[in-house]
Design an enzyme around this catalytic site. Structure first.
Site, short mmCIF file in Angstrom:
data_model
loop_
_atom_site.label_atom_id
_atom_site.label_comp_id
_atom_site.label_asym_id
_atom_site.label_seq_id
_atom_site.Cartn_x
_atom_site.Cartn_y
_atom_site.Cartn_z
N ARG A 47 0.81 -1.22 0.00
CA ARG A 47 0.00 0.00 0.00
C ARG A 47 0.84 1.27 0.00
NH1 ARG A 47 -2.72 -3.65 3.31
NH2 ARG A 47 -1.84 -2.63 5.12
N GLU A 86 5.72 -9.09 15.47
CA GLU A 86 5.21 -9.60 16.75
C GLU A 86 4.93 -11.09 16.67
OE1 GLU A 86 1.05 -7.71 16.19
OE2 GLU A 86 2.50 -6.07 16.22
#
Length: 175
Positions: free
Chosen positions: A61, A98
């Site tokens: 994006r 993460e």
């Protein structure tokens, strides 16, 4: 004003990509050419006085406004891609997420050493990907001119994480 326009257009998608996450979907912005132009113009205004030789857009994006921003600034655009997507000689950077690790890469001839590179992505969350991009750019001899994001998730402290990498961190709409 641009912040309100962006927030009015963004669509929240609950539990995407996994339960407990509310995804900020920027695709409704893309349906409005005038808003897209306003987004790019807002970046141009906020970047005045900053030396930018190249805009680097982070997959995928970051390509959406990154190329238009580079074109309006009159500078080259370079894609920062996920591993295995670029066809020429590349340099890679692995980084932690993460939930695991990821790799980004750029062509080795993407820019000249000493050039000032603006890193652009649609959204700033924890800052992990753009930190990796800035490390890759620095390792290749570039100078990080700043960061530009359409949306920031302030509660994830990404801005604080990347602030030591550049004084120029632009977020048009912060949540």
């Amino acid at each position: 004003m641009i912040e309100q326009q962006i927030k009015a257009a963004i669509r929240d998608i609950p539990d995407f990509p996994k339960p407990g996450i509310t995804f900020k979907d920027i695709t409704p912005i893309l349906k409005d050419p005038a808003l897209c132009e306003n987004v790019v113009d807002a970046f141009i205004e906020k970047l005045k006085g900053i030396r930018i030789d190249v805009v680097a857009g982070v997959e995928s994006r970051g390509f959406l406004f990154g190329l238009t921003l580079a074109t309006k600034l009159g500078v080259p655009f370079i894609p920062v891609r996920k591993a295995g997507k670029l066809p020429y000689t590349i340099k890679q950077k692995a980084y932690k997420l993460e939930y695991g690790t990821a790799i980004i890469e750029m062509h080795t001839d993407a820019f000249e050493p000493g050039q000032h590179i603006l890193i652009h992505d649609d959204l700033l969350a924890t800052g992990g990907t753009v930190t990796a991009a800035s490390e890759l750019i620095t390792e290749m001899g570039g100078i990080v001119a700043g960061f530009a994001f359409v949306v920031g998730l302030g509660f994830l402290n990404g801005k604080e994480r990347i602030a030591p990498l550049s004084d120029n961190v632009i977020v048009l709409a912060d949540y």
